[in-house]
Design a protein around this motif. Structure first.
Motif, PDB file in Angstrom:
ATOM      1  N   LYS A  99       0.865  -1.178   0.000  1.00 46.65           N
ATOM      2  CA  LYS A  99       0.000   0.000   0.000  1.00 46.65           C
ATOM      3  C   LYS A  99       0.901   1.227   0.000  1.00 46.65           C
ATOM      4  O   LYS A  99       1.808   1.335   0.817  1.00 46.65           O
ATOM      5  CB  LYS A  99      -0.888  -0.001   1.255  1.00 46.65           C
ATOM      6  CG  LYS A  99      -1.913   1.074   1.304  1.00 46.65           C
ATOM      7  CD  LYS A  99      -3.025   0.766   0.349  1.00 46.65           C
ATOM      8  CE  LYS A  99      -4.162   1.740   0.511  1.00 46.65           C
ATOM      9  NZ  LYS A  99      -5.235   1.457  -0.410  1.00 46.65           N
ATOM     10  N   THR A 100       0.682   2.136  -0.899  1.00 45.64           N
ATOM     11  CA  THR A 100       1.455   3.369  -0.939  1.00 45.64           C
ATOM     12  C   THR A 100       0.763   4.413  -0.077  1.00 45.64           C
ATOM     13  O   THR A 100      -0.442   4.634  -0.203  1.00 45.64           O
ATOM     14  CB  THR A 100       1.561   3.885  -2.392  1.00 45.64           C
ATOM     15  OG1 THR A 100       2.197   2.877  -3.182  1.00 45.64           O
ATOM     16  CG2 THR A 100       2.365   5.164  -2.470  1.00 45.64           C
ATOM     17  N   ILE A 101       1.528   5.032   0.814  1.00 47.93           N
ATOM     18  CA  ILE A 101       0.979   6.087   1.655  1.00 47.93           C
ATOM     19  C   ILE A 101       1.904   7.301   1.593  1.00 47.93           C
ATOM     20  O   ILE A 101       3.085   7.180   1.278  1.00 47.93           O
ATOM     21  CB  ILE A 101       0.798   5.635   3.124  1.00 47.93           C
ATOM     22  CG1 ILE A 101       2.142   5.218   3.729  1.00 47.93           C
ATOM     23  CG2 ILE A 101      -0.201   4.501   3.227  1.00 47.93           C
ATOM     24  CD1 ILE A 101       2.087   4.973   5.209  1.00 47.93           C
ATOM     25  N   ARG A 102       1.353   8.456   1.891  1.00 48.85           N
ATOM     26  CA  ARG A 102       2.153   9.683   1.943  1.00 48.85           C
ATOM     27  C   ARG A 102       2.273  10.106   3.394  1.00 48.85           C
ATOM     28  O   ARG A 102       1.300  10.082   4.144  1.00 48.85           O
ATOM     29  CB  ARG A 102       1.490  10.779   1.124  1.00 48.85           C
ATOM     30  CG  ARG A 102       1.563  10.505  -0.354  1.00 48.85           C
ATOM     31  CD  ARG A 102       0.930  11.656  -1.144  1.00 48.85           C
ATOM     32  NE  ARG A 102       1.044  11.431  -2.554  1.00 48.85           N
ATOM     33  CZ  ARG A 102       0.207  10.702  -3.280  1.00 48.85           C
ATOM     34  NH1 ARG A 102      -0.820  10.116  -2.700  1.00 48.85           N
ATOM     35  NH2 ARG A 102       0.389  10.546  -4.571  1.00 48.85           N
ATOM     36  N   SER A 120      13.659  -2.759  10.370  1.00 47.59           N
ATOM     37  CA  SER A 120      13.308  -2.078   9.127  1.00 47.59           C
ATOM     38  C   SER A 120      12.332  -0.931   9.385  1.00 47.59           C
ATOM     39  O   SER A 120      11.595  -0.922  10.379  1.00 47.59           O
ATOM     40  CB  SER A 120      12.673  -3.065   8.141  1.00 47.59           C
ATOM     41  OG  SER A 120      11.385  -3.452   8.582  1.00 47.59           O
ATOM     42  N   PHE A 121      12.336   0.017   8.474  1.00 43.06           N
ATOM     43  CA  PHE A 121      11.378   1.122   8.503  1.00 43.06           C
ATOM     44  C   PHE A 121       9.957   0.561   8.526  1.00 43.06           C
ATOM     45  O   PHE A 121       9.112   0.985   9.303  1.00 43.06           O
ATOM     46  CB  PHE A 121      11.597   2.007   7.270  1.00 43.06           C
ATOM     47  CG  PHE A 121      10.572   3.094   7.100  1.00 43.06           C
ATOM     48  CD1 PHE A 121      10.698   4.287   7.783  1.00 43.06           C
ATOM     49  CD2 PHE A 121       9.494   2.920   6.251  1.00 43.06           C
ATOM     50  CE1 PHE A 121       9.758   5.305   7.628  1.00 43.06           C
ATOM     51  CE2 PHE A 121       8.553   3.925   6.091  1.00 43.06           C
ATOM     52  CZ  PHE A 121       8.681   5.124   6.782  1.00 43.06           C
ATOM     53  N   ASN A 122       9.710  -0.428   7.696  1.00 37.20           N
ATOM     54  CA  ASN A 122       8.398  -1.053   7.602  1.00 37.20           C
ATOM     55  C   ASN A 122       7.959  -1.616   8.951  1.00 37.20           C
ATOM     56  O   ASN A 122       6.813  -1.445   9.370  1.00 37.20           O
ATOM     57  CB  ASN A 122       8.430  -2.157   6.547  1.00 37.20           C
ATOM     58  CG  ASN A 122       7.069  -2.691   6.218  1.00 37.20           C
ATOM     59  OD1 ASN A 122       6.251  -1.999   5.645  1.00 37.20           O
ATOM     60  ND2 ASN A 122       6.830  -3.944   6.584  1.00 37.20           N
ATOM     61  N   GLN A 123       8.868  -2.288   9.644  1.00 31.43           N
ATOM     62  CA  GLN A 123       8.541  -2.877  10.936  1.00 31.43           C
ATOM     63  C   GLN A 123       8.172  -1.801  11.968  1.00 31.43           C
ATOM     64  O   GLN A 123       7.251  -1.975  12.760  1.00 31.43           O
ATOM     65  CB  GLN A 123       9.707  -3.725  11.430  1.00 31.43           C
ATOM     66  CG  GLN A 123       9.356  -4.661  12.544  1.00 31.43           C
ATOM     67  CD  GLN A 123       8.205  -5.595  12.226  1.00 31.43           C
ATOM     68  OE1 GLN A 123       7.173  -5.530  12.882  1.00 31.43           O
ATOM     69  NE2 GLN A 123       8.358  -6.426  11.233  1.00 31.43           N
ATOM     70  N   VAL A 124       8.875  -0.675  11.929  1.00 31.02           N
ATOM     71  CA  VAL A 124       8.559   0.421  12.839  1.00 31.02           C
ATOM     72  C   VAL A 124       7.156   0.959  12.548  1.00 31.02           C
ATOM     73  O   VAL A 124       6.357   1.172  13.463  1.00 31.02           O
ATOM     74  CB  VAL A 124       9.600   1.556  12.748  1.00 31.02           C
ATOM     75  CG1 VAL A 124       9.148   2.783  13.514  1.00 31.02           C
ATOM     76  CG2 VAL A 124      10.953   1.087  13.259  1.00 31.02           C
ATOM     77  N   VAL A 125       6.842   1.161  11.291  1.00 28.92           N
ATOM     78  CA  VAL A 125       5.523   1.679  10.918  1.00 28.92           C
ATOM     79  C   VAL A 125       4.427   0.707  11.350  1.00 28.92           C
ATOM     80  O   VAL A 125       3.413   1.114  11.932  1.00 28.92           O
ATOM     81  CB  VAL A 125       5.447   1.971   9.402  1.00 28.92           C
ATOM     82  CG1 VAL A 125       4.023   2.317   8.976  1.00 28.92           C
ATOM     83  CG2 VAL A 125       6.403   3.095   9.026  1.00 28.92           C
TER      84      VAL A 125
END
Length: 57
Positions: A12-15, A34-39
């Motif tokens: 999913k693309t988010i801004r 990872s950045f993804n894991q933090v989000v």
């Protein structure tokens, strides 16, 4: 008992504001994840902490 579970995921693309991205990237680097894991963890935490009347479930 420990069980390994494979979670389904989707792209999913988010801004996000640039400052937020920079903060999350620094946090991820500092913690070695990872950045993804933090989000994901931030979103899960926020959803668990929602007021009951705001929960979509």
């Amino acid at each position: 008992m420990f069980e390994i579970v494979k979670r389904e995921s989707s792209n999913k693309t988010i801004r996000m504001p640039n400052e937020l991205i920079e903060y999350l990237e620094k946090l991820a680097s500092k913690k070695g994840v990872s950045f993804n894991q933090v989000v994901i963890q931030c979103c899960e935490y926020a959803l668990r902490d929602l007021k009951e009347e705001d929960r979509p479930w």
